[in-house]
Design an enzyme around this catalytic site. Structure first.
Site, short mmCIF file in Angstrom:
data_model
loop_
_atom_site.label_atom_id
_atom_site.label_comp_id
_atom_site.label_asym_id
_atom_site.label_seq_id
_atom_site.Cartn_x
_atom_site.Cartn_y
_atom_site.Cartn_z
N GLU A 331 0.81 -1.23 0.00
CA GLU A 331 0.00 0.00 0.00
C GLU A 331 0.84 1.28 0.00
O GLU A 331 0.32 2.37 -0.19
CB GLU A 331 -0.90 0.04 1.25
N TRP A 446 2.18 -5.35 26.33
CA TRP A 446 2.50 -5.97 25.05
C TRP A 446 3.94 -6.46 25.03
O TRP A 446 4.85 -5.78 25.51
CB TRP A 446 2.30 -4.96 23.90
P1 AMP Z 1 3.78 -6.49 1.89
O1 AMP Z 1 2.63 -5.61 1.61
O2 AMP Z 1 3.59 -7.91 1.46
O3 AMP Z 1 5.06 -5.93 1.36
O4 AMP Z 1 3.94 -6.58 3.47
C1 AMP Z 1 4.08 -5.43 4.26
C2 AMP Z 1 4.35 -5.82 5.67
O5 AMP Z 1 5.64 -6.42 5.81
C3 AMP Z 1 4.40 -4.65 6.63
O6 AMP Z 1 3.12 -4.20 6.99
C4 AMP Z 1 5.17 -5.24 7.80
O7 AMP Z 1 4.34 -6.02 8.65
C5 AMP Z 1 6.16 -6.14 7.11
N1 AMP Z 1 7.45 -5.44 7.01
C6 AMP Z 1 7.94 -4.78 5.97
N2 AMP Z 1 9.14 -4.24 6.26
C7 AMP Z 1 9.41 -4.57 7.55
C8 AMP Z 1 10.48 -4.29 8.46
N3 AMP Z 1 11.55 -3.60 8.10
N4 AMP Z 1 10.37 -4.78 9.72
C9 AMP Z 1 9.31 -5.50 10.10
N5 AMP Z 1 8.27 -5.79 9.29
C10 AMP Z 1 8.32 -5.33 8.03
#
Ligand code: AMP
Length: 548
Positions: A331, A446
């Site tokens: 997004e 948490w």
């Molecule tokens: P996507 O839309 O498949 O790219 O997934 C996005 C999600 O990946 C985010 O909302 C996070 O939960 C996770 N994510 C992306 N970058 C990071 C990061 N550097 N650290 C932790 N989670 C991440």
């Protein structure tokens, strides 16, 4: 009074035009289905994307039509990025690793008219053809000599299609707010949702990610996007590299293969690369085993999931490669924050510096962010308070394709609820502590599963770690550490628990450790925590559980 400046629309085709004129001789190298090392130059890529635009127009494709790709990172996919979007059609990149029913859903939901498909993905598409009846035709990304047998009706050969066209094509003057691409989020629950990128958002995101405190890309770089072109546009690199004139190196279907990656990095002078943690772990394993190194590489970007600290320390200490963490989502186009140090921070004590480098990163102009509590009240940027992360900005989705109601995800002021939980420190470094759904609620407080996973991953015999909340009669939930051990002597439960001593509040320590052969993953390589929770739904924590 209005400004008196030209109103030049921000279009994907503007990158194509600019790259052809200004960086025409820069190389584009790819591993493809039919060639282990294809090479040509940006001028060829753009000329061929104009031929593709002509071919699509001959097939009757109209502005706004969705053209899908089921393809790996290579030159033909790059041509589709410009040929499809530049002509006004909408590029729908599909992740071939999604569940079959998700692929069927998104092809039908997007009403794709044509699908450009890599021969390696063909068997998958053949199995689904009866369920995707709206698709008018299939274009196989191959030359005639390598065309596979297929049951897809009237499948066309990409190279034959292109060779019938001239490169005489005028990129149309589109509205910069028109759609350039669509990418579906692969949520763990519910149907996938389509994020529709505009030309304007894509160009602004591309400017932003090339800035020095972000990817710092230039024409002196050779860039290897390991992150797939179907995973949020390979984080924008296929647009950014031609914009600045960086050499572009693409690994095709070999993105998970340490040997190919090392070879590409060495022989193609790769200076910068980006990928999810899993690919870096695979490359580091290969470098360990082979004794080889990556001498040209000076920096990498790790995103898509939290970065284990071992990736940062190994790349830094053994290979002199600087690791930048980054955060983003489908997004958010995707880049939202990026980790580059502020002046002086490189002199911080080693442990503080390591902790800082592990954070997701600092804000990028164009995206605002805030963290809020359960009542929506904004929380301080003190590095301690954690709350729901919200963002808004020029390259953040305002809604989803075909969904009228976005009130689940967007508030009245237009802030998008990311579904992530984060802290933000006084220097503006944001750190993801959890997905909202994965945070462990213990005694009204948490616990960050990501923080615990990072510590567990620090054990050299741990290949992968996940922490989930297990129902507890007194504390609501308590953390359970689930581990996949590397080959050889596995760590003991005591050894694992000892790792946490002194590094976190003692009540965060997992109540138990279990060893499994593998963890369930999503199509983008993230641990599927919902499935893991189901697997351990009946799990009983030991009696000794934190009782004080
Ligand atoms: P996507 O839309 O498949 O790219 O997934 C996005 C999600 O990946 C985010 O909302 C996070 O939960 C996770 N994510 C992306 N970058 C990071 C990061 N550097 N650290 C932790 N989670 C991440």
């Amino acid at each position: 009074m209005l400004g008196m400046m030209m109103d030049t629309p921000l279009l994907v085709s503007a990158i194509a035009r600019f790259a052809e004129k200004n960086h025409g001789n820069q190389e584009v190298v790819s591993v493809t289905y039919d060639n282990p090392r294809h090479r040509y130059q940006y001028k060829d890529a753009i000329r061929r994307s104009r031929q593709l635009a002509n071919a699509l127009s001959r097939l009757g494709v109209q502005p706004g039509d969705r053209i899908a790709t089921l393809a790996w990172n290579d030159h033909r996919h790059l041509e589709a990025y410009f040929g499809v979007s530049g002509s006004g059609a909408v590029l729908h990149t599909i992740n071939p690793r999604l569940f079959a029913e998700q692929i069927v859903f998104i092809i039908n939901h997007a009403s794709d008219r044509y699908i450009l498909v890599d021969p390696l993905v063909l068997p998958l598409l053949e199995k689904l053809q009866d369920q995707i009846t709206g698709v008018e035709g299939f274009i196989i990304l191959s030359d005639e000599a390598h065309m596979p047998e297929t049951s897809l009706p009237g499948a066309l050969c990409y190279e034959t299609l292109l060779s019938a066209e001239t490169d005489d094509y005028e990129w149309p003057d589109l509205d910069e707010n028109s759609a350039s691409a669509i990418c579906y989020t692969s949520g763990t629950t519910g149907d996938p949702k389509g994020v529709v990128y505009s030309h304007r958002a894509t160009i602004l995101h591309t400017y932003a990610i090339t800035m020095p405190d972000v990817m710092g890309l230039s024409c002196r770089d050779s860039v290897l996007p390991i992150v797939p072109m179907f995973h949020v546009n390979a984080w924008g690199v296929p647009y950014a590299a031609p914009m600045v004139g960086a050499k572009l190196v693409m690994p095709g279907a070999k993105a998970g293969d340490g040997e190919t990656l090392q070879d590409l990095i060495e022989t193609e002078g790769v200076t910068m690369s980006c990928g999810v943690p899993t690919v870096w772990l695979a490359l580091l394993d290969y470098l360990d085993q082979s004794g080889k190194t990556v001498s040209n590489l000076n920096r990498i970007v790790v995103g898509g999931a939290a970065c284990p600290s071992s990736i940062i320390s190994k790349f830094n200490d053994q290979h002199d490669v600087y690791v930048h963490c980054a955060w983003g989502m489908t997004e958010t186009s995707p880049l939202g924050v990026y980790n580059t140090l502020r002046s002086g921070q490189e002199n911080l004590p080693a442990a503080e510096l390591a902790a800082l480098q592990l954070k997701a990163g600092r804000g990028i102009f164009g995206i605002e962010m805030k963290i809020v509590d359960a009542n929506g009240k904004e929380l301080p940027w003190d590095g301690v308070a954690f709350g729901a992360l919200k963002v808004r900005g020029s390259w953040v989705a305002s809604g989803y394709f075909g969904l009228d109601d976005n009130s689940d995800t967007h508030d009245a002021s237009g802030w998008f609820g990311t579904g992530d939980v984060a802290t933000i420190d006084p220097d503006g470094f944001m750190n993801i502590t959890d997905r909202t759904k994965d945070v462990i609620k213990s005694g009204g407080e948490w616990i960050s599963s990501i923080a615990l996973e990072n510590i567990a991953m620090g054990h050299p015999q741990v290949a992968e770690a996940a922490v989930i909340g297990i129902a507890h009669s007194k504390w609501t939930e308590r953390p359970l550490l689930v581990i996949v051990a590397r080959e050889g002597e596995p760590p003991t439960r005591q050894e694992m628990l000892a790792l946490f001593e002194g590094r976190i509040a003692s009540w965060w320590t997992p109540d138990d450790v279990v060893f499994v052969d593998e963890l369930p993953h999503t199509a983008t390589g993230k641990v599927r925590k919902a499935t893991l929770r189901e697997q351990f739904a009946a799990y009983t924590l030991p009696e000794t559980s934190t009782d004080g």
